[in-house]
Design an enzyme around this catalytic site. Structure first.
Site, PDB file in Angstrom:
ATOM      1  CB  ILE A 242     -10.144   6.826  -1.667  1.00 39.82           C
ATOM      2  CG1 ILE A 242     -10.016   5.732  -2.732  1.00 39.82           C
ATOM      3  CG2 ILE A 242     -10.779   6.277  -0.395  1.00 39.82           C
ATOM      4  CD1 ILE A 242     -11.314   5.113  -3.176  1.00 39.82           C
TER       5      ILE A 242
ATOM      6  CG  ASN B  15      -1.571   1.341   1.472  1.00 40.43           C
ATOM      7  OD1 ASN B  15      -2.455   1.757   0.728  1.00 40.43           O
ATOM      8  ND2 ASN B  15      -1.131   2.043   2.509  1.00 40.43           N
TER       9      ASN B  15
ATOM     10  CE1 TYR C 185       0.452   7.438  -6.801  1.00 36.90           C
ATOM     11  CE2 TYR C 185      -1.247   7.774  -8.463  1.00 36.90           C
ATOM     12  CZ  TYR C 185      -0.868   7.307  -7.223  1.00 36.90           C
ATOM     13  OH  TYR C 185      -1.783   6.708  -6.402  1.00 36.90           O
ATOM     14  CB  ALA C 186       0.583   7.669 -14.640  1.00 36.95           C
TER      15      ALA C 186
END
Length: 253
Positions: free
Chosen positions: A196, A89, A163-164
């Site tokens: 989220i 995570n 990030y992608a």
């Protein structure tokens, strides 16, 4: 795999999604080994898990450091006697445009450090933690489950070259490892969340939140409890392997 009495390692377990998933598994009777760099945040999560009656321990570890990861997982194995699951995570965001041009002049570009730091945490850290956990699980001979947290950004997103790219990488690792590790009884799955509702989104300007919500077909942000529920599904469904759950409310980038 049943959750009760099994040992799950969660990286980035100090806060946010990592904490929510840890507490959810604690409610199901799991034993938790929580990995993070923030000792104070880890202690809080351990306390929340303990309130649910679960055994939980904290491990301060830089997951980009090979030796530190090896030591942490060896210590977890020693402390709990086994490792049954891993949730990759931990992640890092350092957004920025690849280049910036103003009035015909190049005025900025993504630095190598901005690129490499995200690759080191999101991609290399996932690789190192999985390698160590998988080795322990395979030798135990009891199978196991590994879950990578990817992102809707894996399809590509403006301002997120680093990030992608890493989130696409960890998604492809799910497929590769799902095939490689099945011979050891180890399943590998992934979750690609959209936006989220977390402490980070709570700090955003209201107009920015409105734009995000407008882009999601279901008309709201995802909840951390829904991420945790998806994790539970992957752990408990023994036929789930080598696939990604798109948990994004229908959002496509």
């Amino acid at each position: 795999m049943q959750i009760k009495d099994n040992v799950f390692v969660i990286t980035g377990g100090g806060r946010g999604l990592g904490r929510a998933m840890a507490v959810h598994l604690a409610e199901q009777g799991a034993k938790l080994a929580l990995v993070d760099l923030d000792g104070a945040a880890l202690d809080e999560t351990v306390g929340l898990c303990a309130e649910k009656g679960a055994e939980a321990r904290s491990y301060i570890c830089n997951i980009t450091d090979e030796a530190k990861v090896e030591q942490a997982f060896a210590q977890i194995k020693q402390d709990f006697g086994q490792i049954n699951g891993l949730v990759n995570n931990a992640g890092l965001l350092r957004d920025g445009m690849l280049i910036k041009v103003k009035d015909g002049e190049l005025v900025g570009k993504m630095s190598l450090d901005q690129w490499q730091s995200v690759v080191d945490v999101n991609q290399t850290g996932t690789f190192l933690c999985t390698r160590e956990a998988a080795g322990i699980m395979a030798v135990q001979g009891q199978g196991g489950v590994i879950v990578n947290i990817s992102s809707v950004a894996k399809a590509g997103n403006i301002g997120q070259t680093n990030y992608a790219a890493t989130k696409a990488a960890v998604a492809s690792m799910v497929v590769t490892w799902g095939r490689e590790l099945a011979r050891h009884g180890i399943r590998v799955g992934g979750i690609a969340p959209g936006v989220i509702s977390t402490d980070m989104t709570a700090q955003m300007k209201p107009e920015a939140i409105e734009r995000l919500v407008a882009a999601v077909p279901v008309g709201r942000l995802g909840e951390m409890s829904e991420m945790a529920h998806t994790l539970q599904y992957i752990i408990e469904n023994d036929f789930f392997n080598g696939r990604i759950v798109e948990m994004d409310g229908g959002l496509r980038m």
